[in-house]
Write an enzyme that holds these catalytic residues in place. Structure first.
Site, PDB file in Angstrom:
ATOM      1  N   SER A   1       0.638  -7.608   7.184  1.00 41.73           N
ATOM      2  CA  SER A   1       1.383  -8.523   6.487  1.00 41.73           C
ATOM      3  C   SER A   1       1.049  -9.700   7.113  1.00 41.73           C
ATOM      4  O   SER A   1       0.580 -10.145   7.948  1.00 41.73           O
ATOM      5  CB  SER A   1       2.843  -7.836   6.989  1.00 41.73           C
ATOM      6  OG  SER A   1       3.976  -9.052   6.731  1.00 41.73           O
TER       7      SER A   1
ATOM      8  N   TYR B   1       8.837  -5.525  13.467  1.00 46.95           N
ATOM      9  CA  TYR B   1       7.878  -5.552  12.235  1.00 46.95           C
ATOM     10  C   TYR B   1       6.684  -6.600  12.490  1.00 46.95           C
ATOM     11  O   TYR B   1       5.548  -6.062  12.575  1.00 46.95           O
ATOM     12  CB  TYR B   1       8.754  -6.219  11.066  1.00 46.95           C
ATOM     13  CG  TYR B   1       8.033  -6.082   9.864  1.00 46.95           C
ATOM     14  CD1 TYR B   1       7.627  -4.715   9.298  1.00 46.95           C
ATOM     15  CD2 TYR B   1       7.296  -7.070   9.312  1.00 46.95           C
ATOM     16  CE1 TYR B   1       6.959  -4.667   7.938  1.00 46.95           C
ATOM     17  CE2 TYR B   1       6.865  -6.950   8.220  1.00 46.95           C
ATOM     18  CZ  TYR B   1       6.387  -5.802   7.505  1.00 46.95           C
ATOM     19  OH  TYR B   1       5.456  -5.654   6.396  1.00 46.95           O
TER      20      TYR B   1
HETATM   21  P1  NAI Z   1       7.407   0.753  -0.430  1.00 50.48           P
HETATM   22  O1  NAI Z   1       8.514   0.816   0.518  1.00 50.48           O
HETATM   23  O2  NAI Z   1       7.252   0.690  -1.717  1.00 50.48           O
HETATM   24  O3  NAI Z   1       6.262   1.735   0.253  1.00 50.48           O
HETATM   25  C1  NAI Z   1       5.985   2.244   1.584  1.00 50.48           C
HETATM   26  C2  NAI Z   1       5.914   3.752   1.433  1.00 50.48           C
HETATM   27  O4  NAI Z   1       5.726   4.247   2.709  1.00 50.48           O
HETATM   28  C3  NAI Z   1       7.077   4.515   0.792  1.00 50.48           C
HETATM   29  O5  NAI Z   1       6.747   5.261   0.063  1.00 50.48           O
HETATM   30  C4  NAI Z   1       7.573   5.143   2.095  1.00 50.48           C
HETATM   31  O6  NAI Z   1       8.196   6.485   1.651  1.00 50.48           O
HETATM   32  C5  NAI Z   1       6.483   5.431   2.987  1.00 50.48           C
HETATM   33  N1  NAI Z   1       6.635   5.782   4.213  1.00 50.48           N
HETATM   34  C6  NAI Z   1       7.517   4.909   5.107  1.00 50.48           C
HETATM   35  N2  NAI Z   1       7.387   5.521   6.442  1.00 50.48           N
HETATM   36  C7  NAI Z   1       6.755   6.478   6.386  1.00 50.48           C
HETATM   37  C8  NAI Z   1       6.182   7.738   7.085  1.00 50.48           C
HETATM   38  N3  NAI Z   1       6.698   7.733   8.569  1.00 50.48           N
HETATM   39  N4  NAI Z   1       5.388   8.513   6.960  1.00 50.48           N
HETATM   40  C9  NAI Z   1       4.786   8.632   5.648  1.00 50.48           C
HETATM   41  N5  NAI Z   1       5.233   7.462   4.673  1.00 50.48           N
HETATM   42  C10 NAI Z   1       6.117   6.549   5.091  1.00 50.48           C
HETATM   43  O7  NAI Z   1       6.631  -0.759   0.378  1.00 50.48           O
HETATM   44  P2  NAI Z   1       5.408  -1.617   0.131  1.00 50.48           P
HETATM   45  O8  NAI Z   1       5.711  -2.983   0.147  1.00 50.48           O
HETATM   46  O9  NAI Z   1       4.425  -0.864  -0.621  1.00 50.48           O
HETATM   47  O10 NAI Z   1       4.739  -1.266   1.648  1.00 50.48           O
HETATM   48  C11 NAI Z   1       3.404  -0.906   1.858  1.00 50.48           C
HETATM   49  C12 NAI Z   1       2.857  -1.655   3.109  1.00 50.48           C
HETATM   50  O11 NAI Z   1       2.815  -2.920   2.992  1.00 50.48           O
HETATM   51  C13 NAI Z   1       3.953  -1.591   4.570  1.00 50.48           C
HETATM   52  O12 NAI Z   1       2.936  -1.221   5.415  1.00 50.48           O
HETATM   53  C14 NAI Z   1       4.346  -2.832   4.593  1.00 50.48           C
HETATM   54  O13 NAI Z   1       5.039  -3.183   5.733  1.00 50.48           O
HETATM   55  C15 NAI Z   1       3.501  -3.421   3.932  1.00 50.48           C
HETATM   56  N6  NAI Z   1       3.937  -5.021   3.463  1.00 50.48           N
HETATM   57  C16 NAI Z   1       4.739  -5.250   2.211  1.00 50.48           C
HETATM   58  C17 NAI Z   1       4.948  -6.350   1.855  1.00 50.48           C
HETATM   59  C18 NAI Z   1       5.880  -6.584   0.794  1.00 50.48           C
HETATM   60  O14 NAI Z   1       6.245  -7.609   0.242  1.00 50.48           O
HETATM   61  N7  NAI Z   1       6.034  -5.550  -0.076  1.00 50.48           N
HETATM   62  C19 NAI Z   1       4.472  -7.623   2.531  1.00 50.48           C
HETATM   63  C20 NAI Z   1       3.666  -7.508   3.742  1.00 50.48           C
HETATM   64  C21 NAI Z   1       3.408  -6.111   4.150  1.00 50.48           C
END
Ligand code: NAI
Length: 257
Positions: free
Chosen positions: A144, A157
């Site tokens: 991130s 985080y």
């Molecule tokens: P999102 O919430 O849409 O997707 C994250 C997915 O990870 C969800 O489907 C959730 O069920 C799954 N997940 C959570 N804990 C889990 C576990 N213990 N085991 C298996 N699956 C699990 O969020 P997004 O934004 O697509 O996030 C993806 C990555 O991007 C994350 O690592 C997040 O920290 C990172 N990120 C996102 C940003 C944003 O602005 N959306 C910014 C910077 C980083």
């Protein structure tokens, strides 16, 4: 470009939503056999439906990426059904609660570190031997902009995401000569369900962030996923141990006169 992942097996975690779903669909559209893992079965089903409608091959697995036994089982399945591994995108993550360090509960800190950081360690452990058996490949880990900055109230985080890049660098160093490239993807403010939920909780903060982004908009999940796919493709063949920041200029620093 169209079918450059033909015959390749790719694992994407967090593929039930947001960036992971988009990446899984892009890998699938380029010919990969995708193993999509997430805790959220409903989300995985939706991802699978979209991939199948487009003619892609995508299997789903309900997996908690922070649980060693479940992660091992996932990669046994990949080996059994996929027969090989070419690329892994360790992307699942959570934001965790927000509060100052002195008020941040230990249990919440541990949970965020386990899901965002230990999961990447557990994943790489399983992935390296499989990638070696396939003659090499790639690993991309999602950090991130919080791996570069110190967002207030987000100690767990930011610590987890700084840690993800540390792990990436070590894994890249250990494997560069063995044909495995490992890189970090650092998204900025991306308009996924996770961000939408946070924005709903704190709309004033969401507005402030958008104003502060040089591009004056959040990123689309597909724009972030494209960078993950590029890092996993032969087009980035000499990129190793790097953090690719995709943030609409959020971390440029300086200011406009
Ligand atoms: P999102 O919430 O849409 O997707 C994250 C997915 O990870 C969800 O489907 C959730 O069920 C799954 N997940 C959570 N804990 C889990 C576990 N213990 N085991 C298996 N699956 C699990 O969020 P997004 O934004 O697509 O996030 C993806 C990555 O991007 C994350 O690592 C997040 O920290 C990172 N990120 C996102 C940003 C944003 O602005 N959306 C910014 C910077 C980083």
């Amino acid at each position: 470009m169209a079918n450059d992942f033909d015959g390749k097996v790719v694992v994407v975690t967090g593929a039930g939503s947001g960036i992971g779903r988009e990446a899984a669909l892009q890998f699938s559209a380029r010919g990969a056999y995708v193993f999509a893992a997430d805790l959220n079965e409903t989300g995985l089903n939706d991802t699978q439906r979209v991939a199948a409608d487009a003619g892609g091959r995508l299997d789903i697995s309900v997996v908690d990426v922070s649980d060693e036994v479940q992660v091992e089982a996932l990669f046994h399945l990949v080996e059994k059904d996929g027969g090989r591994l070419d690329a892994a995108f360790n992307n699942a993550g959570v934001t965790g609660r927000t509060s100052r360090i002195e008020d941040y509960p230990d249990d919440d800190f541990d949970r965020v570190i386990r899901i965002n950081l230990k999961s990447v360690f557990l994943g790489i452990k399983q992935q390296v031997p499989l990638l070696l058996r396939s003659g090499g490949g790639t690993i991309v880990n999602t950090a991130s902009v919080a791996a570069l900055t110190g967002p207030g109230d987000m100690s767990a985080y930011a610590a987890s995401k700084h840690g993800v890049h540390g792990l990436t660098r070590v894994a890249a160093m250990e494997n560069a000569a063995r044909g495995i490239r490992v890189n970090t993807l650092a998204p900025g403010w991306t308009e996924t369900p996770m961000v939408a939920a946070n924005s709903a909780q704190n709309p004033a903060f969401a507005e402030l962030v958008k104003k502060a982004i040089p591009a004056k908009r959040g990123g689309q999940p597909s724009e972030i996923a494209a960078a993950a796919v590029w890092l996993s493709s032969s087009e980035s063949s000499y990129v190793m141990g790097q953090m690719i920041v995709v943030d609409g200029g959020m971390t440029i620093g300086g200011f406009e006169i």
